[in-house]
Motif scaffolding. Structure first.
Motif, PDB file in Angstrom:
ATOM      1  N   TYR A  34       1.022  -1.071  -0.207  1.00 60.38           N
ATOM      2  CA  TYR A  34      -0.150   0.047  -0.027  1.00 60.38           C
ATOM      3  C   TYR A  34       0.814   1.233   0.123  1.00 60.38           C
ATOM      4  O   TYR A  34       1.737   1.332   0.708  1.00 60.38           O
ATOM      5  CB  TYR A  34      -0.873  -0.112   1.069  1.00 60.38           C
ATOM      6  CG  TYR A  34      -1.733  -1.065   1.383  1.00 60.38           C
ATOM      7  CD1 TYR A  34      -1.395  -2.299   1.834  1.00 60.38           C
ATOM      8  CD2 TYR A  34      -3.080  -0.879   0.934  1.00 60.38           C
ATOM      9  CE1 TYR A  34      -2.250  -3.638   2.024  1.00 60.38           C
ATOM     10  CE2 TYR A  34      -4.062  -2.202   1.243  1.00 60.38           C
ATOM     11  CZ  TYR A  34      -3.463  -3.343   1.528  1.00 60.38           C
ATOM     12  OH  TYR A  34      -4.180  -4.497   1.699  1.00 60.38           O
ATOM     13  N   TYR A  36       0.174   5.236   1.097  1.00 58.63           N
ATOM     14  CA  TYR A  36      -0.659   6.370   1.550  1.00 58.63           C
ATOM     15  C   TYR A  36      -0.099   7.513   1.539  1.00 58.63           C
ATOM     16  O   TYR A  36       1.027   7.910   1.634  1.00 58.63           O
ATOM     17  CB  TYR A  36      -0.992   6.080   3.038  1.00 58.63           C
ATOM     18  CG  TYR A  36      -1.849   4.760   3.151  1.00 58.63           C
ATOM     19  CD1 TYR A  36      -1.476   3.486   3.403  1.00 58.63           C
ATOM     20  CD2 TYR A  36      -3.230   4.699   3.404  1.00 58.63           C
ATOM     21  CE1 TYR A  36      -2.120   2.318   3.574  1.00 58.63           C
ATOM     22  CE2 TYR A  36      -3.954   3.648   3.801  1.00 58.63           C
ATOM     23  CZ  TYR A  36      -3.320   2.633   3.694  1.00 58.63           C
ATOM     24  OH  TYR A  36      -4.100   1.363   4.063  1.00 58.63           O
ATOM     25  N   GLN A  38      -0.322  11.474   3.831  1.00 63.60           N
ATOM     26  CA  GLN A  38      -0.962  12.138   5.337  1.00 63.60           C
ATOM     27  C   GLN A  38      -0.623  13.348   4.905  1.00 63.60           C
ATOM     28  O   GLN A  38       0.616  13.833   4.970  1.00 63.60           O
ATOM     29  CB  GLN A  38      -0.401  11.312   6.280  1.00 63.60           C
ATOM     30  CG  GLN A  38      -1.188  11.793   7.483  1.00 63.60           C
ATOM     31  CD  GLN A  38      -0.546  11.113   8.775  1.00 63.60           C
ATOM     32  OE1 GLN A  38       0.742  10.710   8.879  1.00 63.60           O
ATOM     33  NE2 GLN A  38      -1.284  10.968   9.666  1.00 63.60           N
ATOM     34  N   ARG A  42      -3.725  15.455   9.600  1.00 67.05           N
ATOM     35  CA  ARG A  42      -4.777  14.645   9.082  1.00 67.05           C
ATOM     36  C   ARG A  42      -4.761  13.111   9.036  1.00 67.05           C
ATOM     37  O   ARG A  42      -3.634  12.594   9.470  1.00 67.05           O
ATOM     38  CB  ARG A  42      -5.123  15.281   7.605  1.00 67.05           C
ATOM     39  CG  ARG A  42      -4.979  16.643   7.478  1.00 67.05           C
ATOM     40  CD  ARG A  42      -6.394  17.131   8.121  1.00 67.05           C
ATOM     41  NE  ARG A  42      -7.664  16.403   7.537  1.00 67.05           N
ATOM     42  CZ  ARG A  42      -8.313  16.920   6.355  1.00 67.05           C
ATOM     43  NH1 ARG A  42      -7.747  17.872   5.773  1.00 67.05           N
ATOM     44  NH2 ARG A  42      -9.444  16.476   5.954  1.00 67.05           N
ATOM     45  N   GLY A  43      -5.913  12.440   8.509  1.00 66.49           N
ATOM     46  CA  GLY A  43      -5.775  11.107   8.503  1.00 66.49           C
ATOM     47  C   GLY A  43      -5.016  10.831   7.051  1.00 66.49           C
ATOM     48  O   GLY A  43      -4.421  11.365   6.542  1.00 66.49           O
ATOM     49  N   LEU A  44      -4.819   9.263   6.964  1.00 65.48           N
ATOM     50  CA  LEU A  44      -4.308   8.721   5.969  1.00 65.48           C
ATOM     51  C   LEU A  44      -5.261   8.524   4.704  1.00 65.48           C
ATOM     52  O   LEU A  44      -6.314   8.095   4.794  1.00 65.48           O
ATOM     53  CB  LEU A  44      -3.808   7.257   6.267  1.00 65.48           C
ATOM     54  CG  LEU A  44      -2.498   7.316   6.855  1.00 65.48           C
ATOM     55  CD1 LEU A  44      -2.405   7.938   8.190  1.00 65.48           C
ATOM     56  CD2 LEU A  44      -2.018   5.726   6.893  1.00 65.48           C
ATOM     57  N   LEU A  46      -5.619   6.738   1.223  1.00 65.99           N
ATOM     58  CA  LEU A  46      -4.990   5.336   0.435  1.00 65.99           C
ATOM     59  C   LEU A  46      -4.910   6.021  -1.120  1.00 65.99           C
ATOM     60  O   LEU A  46      -5.879   6.147  -1.707  1.00 65.99           O
ATOM     61  CB  LEU A  46      -6.092   4.397   0.433  1.00 65.99           C
ATOM     62  CG  LEU A  46      -5.592   3.041  -0.354  1.00 65.99           C
ATOM     63  CD1 LEU A  46      -4.567   2.579   0.186  1.00 65.99           C
ATOM     64  CD2 LEU A  46      -6.789   1.904  -0.345  1.00 65.99           C
ATOM     65  N   PHE A  88       3.071  13.600   3.862  1.00 64.17           N
ATOM     66  CA  PHE A  88       3.777  12.490   4.205  1.00 64.17           C
ATOM     67  C   PHE A  88       3.638  11.433   3.679  1.00 64.17           C
ATOM     68  O   PHE A  88       2.244  10.935   3.609  1.00 64.17           O
ATOM     69  CB  PHE A  88       3.500  12.665   5.849  1.00 64.17           C
ATOM     70  CG  PHE A  88       4.522  11.586   6.737  1.00 64.17           C
ATOM     71  CD1 PHE A  88       3.895  10.817   7.591  1.00 64.17           C
ATOM     72  CD2 PHE A  88       5.875  11.536   6.489  1.00 64.17           C
ATOM     73  CE1 PHE A  88       4.761   9.811   8.502  1.00 64.17           C
ATOM     74  CE2 PHE A  88       6.719  10.951   7.339  1.00 64.17           C
ATOM     75  CZ  PHE A  88       6.302  10.186   8.362  1.00 64.17           C
ATOM     76  N   LEU A  90       3.547   7.270   3.145  1.00 64.52           N
ATOM     77  CA  LEU A  90       3.822   5.975   3.933  1.00 64.52           C
ATOM     78  C   LEU A  90       3.475   4.727   3.162  1.00 64.52           C
ATOM     79  O   LEU A  90       2.401   4.857   2.331  1.00 64.52           O
ATOM     80  CB  LEU A  90       2.773   6.234   5.199  1.00 64.52           C
ATOM     81  CG  LEU A  90       3.325   7.063   6.143  1.00 64.52           C
ATOM     82  CD1 LEU A  90       1.844   7.221   7.105  1.00 64.52           C
ATOM     83  CD2 LEU A  90       4.145   6.794   7.251  1.00 64.52           C
ATOM     84  N   PHE A 103       3.702  -0.610   8.821  1.00 67.06           N
ATOM     85  CA  PHE A 103       4.139   0.679   7.967  1.00 67.06           C
ATOM     86  C   PHE A 103       5.564   0.736   8.215  1.00 67.06           C
ATOM     87  O   PHE A 103       6.164   0.596   8.960  1.00 67.06           O
ATOM     88  CB  PHE A 103       3.356   1.686   8.658  1.00 67.06           C
ATOM     89  CG  PHE A 103       1.857   1.819   8.325  1.00 67.06           C
ATOM     90  CD1 PHE A 103       1.072   1.248   9.190  1.00 67.06           C
ATOM     91  CD2 PHE A 103       1.350   2.592   7.295  1.00 67.06           C
ATOM     92  CE1 PHE A 103      -0.174   1.345   8.591  1.00 67.06           C
ATOM     93  CE2 PHE A 103       0.268   2.794   6.975  1.00 67.06           C
ATOM     94  CZ  PHE A 103      -0.751   2.358   7.561  1.00 67.06           C
ATOM     95  N   ASP A 105       8.408   3.895   8.013  1.00 64.86           N
ATOM     96  CA  ASP A 105       8.772   5.378   8.564  1.00 64.86           C
ATOM     97  C   ASP A 105       8.477   6.513   7.874  1.00 64.86           C
ATOM     98  O   ASP A 105       8.625   7.505   8.334  1.00 64.86           O
ATOM     99  CB  ASP A 105      10.184   5.239   9.258  1.00 64.86           C
ATOM    100  CG  ASP A 105      10.369   4.332  10.365  1.00 64.86           C
ATOM    101  OD1 ASP A 105      11.696   4.048  10.454  1.00 64.86           O
ATOM    102  OD2 ASP A 105       9.583   3.956  11.042  1.00 64.86           O
ATOM    103  N   ARG A 108       8.810  12.436   4.255  1.00 67.12           N
ATOM    104  CA  ARG A 108       8.209  13.580   4.048  1.00 67.12           C
ATOM    105  C   ARG A 108       8.778  14.372   2.915  1.00 67.12           C
ATOM    106  O   ARG A 108       9.848  14.726   2.652  1.00 67.12           O
ATOM    107  CB  ARG A 108       8.670  14.343   5.247  1.00 67.12           C
ATOM    108  CG  ARG A 108       7.910  15.774   5.682  1.00 67.12           C
ATOM    109  CD  ARG A 108       7.973  16.401   6.743  1.00 67.12           C
ATOM    110  NE  ARG A 108       7.258  15.305   7.934  1.00 67.12           N
ATOM    111  CZ  ARG A 108       6.102  15.120   7.971  1.00 67.12           C
ATOM    112  NH1 ARG A 108       5.159  15.721   7.356  1.00 67.12           N
ATOM    113  NH2 ARG A 108       5.670  14.404   8.964  1.00 67.12           N
TER     114      ARG A 108
END
Lengths: 112, 109
Positions: A34, A36, A38, A42-44, A46, A88, A90, A103, A105, A108
């Motif tokens: 996956y 993602y 961010q 905020r949230g992630l 997809l 960011f 992920l 996940f 790290d 950024r």
């Protein structure tokens, strides 16, 4: 044991430049992978997921693309970065069935 | 959107107190998971509860799931300063995961 590596940790790129973020997983075979994004505080969101080599599902139409050239390698790319691509990023993997995600790290990414 | 929503958005408590976070979601799920994220890091899985389970414990964590209300709660008992982080719920449907916007927890020593 399984590990996930994601690099680089930070990246500063000018608008219009290309992008390549790499994610690799060790210690497991045929993982679900996956990407993602961010935004700050905020949230992630997809972006892409893959259930096998060459199989990519896109969740959000955008300036980005993903590829899975090898079983445990997942790459996020862009031909021309936009300011809105900052965030960011992920990478995550998981096994089949009712399994949690694991996940990296994160990277950024700042676009100037 | 299937994305979950956590409530509250931010929570500040004293060390030793309990912290409760709630998550609501919109569609049918296979399972619901809770994750923790320290600032600037990746997410770490805390606990997974299947759709046919109502409650699950892991150490100081207690998770409940009410599929009729499409909601879940995460309780952290006897909080510690090290519990300071953002907490996210994630719903799973097939191979896809949808994360909520998170609860930012601050535990004051």
């Amino acid at each position: 044991s399984q590990t996930i590596h994601q690099w680089p940790a930070t990246l500063v790129q000018p608008v219009g430049s290309p992008l390549s973020l790499e994610c690799t997983v060790e210690g497991t075979s045929n993982p679900n992978l996956y990407w993602y994004r961010q935004a700050a505080g905020r949230g992630l969101q997809l972006l892409f997921y893959s259930v096998g080599i060459g199989q990519i599902s896109s969740e959000v139409p955008q300036n980005l693309s993903a590829s899975r050239p090898q079983d445990r390698q997942f790459i996020l790319s862009s031909k021309k970065l936009l300011l809105s691509d900052s965030g960011f990023y992920l990478c995550a993997w998981r096994g089949d069935g009712n399994q949690p995600q694991h996940f990296g790290d994160g990277t950024r990414l700042s676009i100037l | 959107s299937q994305q979950g929503e956590e409530d509250p958005q931010a929570l500040s408590i004293q060390e030793g107190e309990n912290a409760t976070m709630n998550c609501s979601y919109k569609t049918s799920i296979n399972n619901l998971q809770w994750y923790r994220q320290n600032s600037g890091r990746g997410l770490v899985h805390l606990i997974l509860i299947r759709s046919n389970e109502r409650e699950k414990h892991s150490g100081r964590l207690r998770v409940t799931l009410d599929t009729s209300k499409k909601s879940s709660s995460l309780l952290i008992t006897a909080s510690r300063a090290a519990d300071t982080a953002s907490y996210f719920c994630a719903t799973a449907a097939g191979n896809q995961f949808y994360f909520g916007t998170g609860t930012s927890l601050t535990v004051i020593p």
